[in-house]
Design a protein around this motif. Structure first.
Motif, PDB file in Angstrom:
ATOM      1  N   SER A  70       0.832  -1.200   0.000  1.00 17.35           N
ATOM      2  CA  SER A  70       0.000   0.000   0.000  1.00 17.35           C
ATOM      3  C   SER A  70       0.870   1.253   0.000  1.00 17.35           C
ATOM      4  CB  SER A  70      -0.940   0.006   1.201  1.00 17.35           C
ATOM      5  OG  SER A  70      -0.196  -0.043   2.395  1.00 17.35           O
ATOM      6  N   PHE A  71       0.290   2.321  -0.522  1.00 19.50           N
ATOM      7  CA  PHE A  71       0.920   3.637  -0.577  1.00 19.50           C
ATOM      8  C   PHE A  71       0.303   4.480   0.530  1.00 19.50           C
ATOM      9  CE2 PHE A  71       1.515   1.878  -4.659  1.00 19.50           C
ATOM     10  CZ  PHE A  71       2.461   2.591  -5.365  1.00 19.50           C
ATOM     11  N   LYS A  72       1.134   5.103   1.347  1.00 12.59           N
ATOM     12  CA  LYS A  72       0.640   5.986   2.404  1.00 12.59           C
ATOM     13  C   LYS A  72       1.192   7.383   2.171  1.00 12.59           C
ATOM     14  CE  LYS A  72       0.234   2.336   5.835  1.00 12.59           C
ATOM     15  NZ  LYS A  72       0.650   1.844   7.137  1.00 12.59           N
ATOM     16  N   ASN A  73       0.349   8.387   2.399  1.00  6.04           N
ATOM     17  CA  ASN A  73       0.809   9.761   2.242  1.00  6.04           C
ATOM     18  C   ASN A  73       1.557  10.215   3.497  1.00  6.04           C
ATOM     19  OD1 ASN A  73      -1.214  10.335   4.101  1.00  6.04           O
ATOM     20  ND2 ASN A  73      -2.563  11.322   2.610  1.00  6.04           N
ATOM     21  N   GLU A  74       1.917  11.480   3.547  1.00  5.19           N
ATOM     22  CA  GLU A  74       2.704  12.013   4.676  1.00  5.19           C
ATOM     23  C   GLU A  74       1.984  11.884   6.012  1.00  5.19           C
ATOM     24  OE1 GLU A  74       3.293  15.959   3.181  1.00  5.19           O
ATOM     25  OE2 GLU A  74       5.208  15.433   2.260  1.00  5.19           O
ATOM     26  N   GLU A  75       0.659  11.868   5.986  1.00 10.05           N
ATOM     27  CA  GLU A  75      -0.123  11.732   7.214  1.00 10.05           C
ATOM     28  C   GLU A  75      -0.337  10.272   7.608  1.00 10.05           C
ATOM     29  OE1 GLU A  75      -1.654  13.733   4.564  1.00 10.05           O
ATOM     30  OE2 GLU A  75      -0.434  15.366   5.337  1.00 10.05           O
ATOM     31  N   GLY A  76       0.129   9.339   6.807  1.00  8.16           N
ATOM     32  CA  GLY A  76      -0.024   7.916   7.094  1.00  8.16           C
ATOM     33  C   GLY A  76      -1.316   7.320   6.570  1.00  8.16           C
ATOM     34  N   ARG A  81      -3.491   1.023  -3.207  1.00 10.56           N
ATOM     35  CA  ARG A  81      -3.115  -0.359  -2.886  1.00 10.56           C
ATOM     36  C   ARG A  81      -2.819  -1.087  -4.190  1.00 10.56           C
ATOM     37  NH1 ARG A  81      -4.688  -1.458   2.383  1.00 10.56           N
ATOM     38  NH2 ARG A  81      -6.426  -0.238   3.153  1.00 10.56           N
ATOM     39  N   ALA A  82      -1.881  -2.012  -4.119  1.00  9.96           N
ATOM     40  CA  ALA A  82      -1.563  -2.852  -5.281  1.00  9.96           C
ATOM     41  C   ALA A  82      -1.432  -4.291  -4.808  1.00  9.96           C
ATOM     42  CB  ALA A  82      -0.268  -2.392  -5.936  1.00  9.96           C
TER      43      ALA A  82
END
Length: 134
Positions: A70-76, A81-82
């Motif tokens: 999964s990809f999370k931004n700066e805020e978590g 998702r892949a």
């Protein structure tokens, strides 16, 4: 995508179709588990190493062996998702299911998935070659 040949960890520059660099992805050097960081071009810092590196725009975490991450931004917050689709797999082709949150750049996500897939395919080929030599 363009692989960076001289780098401490596997790194790829990411470009739009018009040739504009949008950022880069690199495997984290020191981590308890495999993690990739995605940096956006022009988002603070100067240079690409050490203390001068900008804060990652996205962190990619998960199970890279099974290609589920999964990809999370700066805020978590998870913004993409892949998952590798295991129904049809051929040595030269992998199939993924990718989910992208509204407002997230889908092309950036797909480029990162391709980079990660390429990196782990190369690692798998190297291990296979070593086993055959033994």
């Amino acid at each position: 995508m363009d692989r960076v040949l001289i780098a401490a960890t596997p790194s790829y520059d990411l470009y739009r179709s018009d040739g504009t660099k949008i950022g880069w992805i690199e495997k984290k050097l020191i981590s308890f588990m495999d993690t990739f960081d995605v940096y956006m071009e022009g988002k603070g810092g100067f240079g690409v190493t050490g203390l001068f590196k900008p804060t990652p725009a996205y962190r990619i975490e998960g199970d890279f062996l099974d290609r589920n991450f999964s990809f999370k931004n700066e805020e978590g917050k998870v913004v993409a998702r892949a998952n590798m689709d295991s129904w049809i797999q051929i040595d030269m082709m992998n199939h993924y299911q990718v989910q992208v949150a509204e407002g997230m750049d889908a092309c950036l996500v797909l480029a990162c998935v391709c980079c990660i897939d390429e990196e782990f395919d190369e690692e798998h080929q190297e291990r296979k070659k070593k086993r055959e030599e033994e």
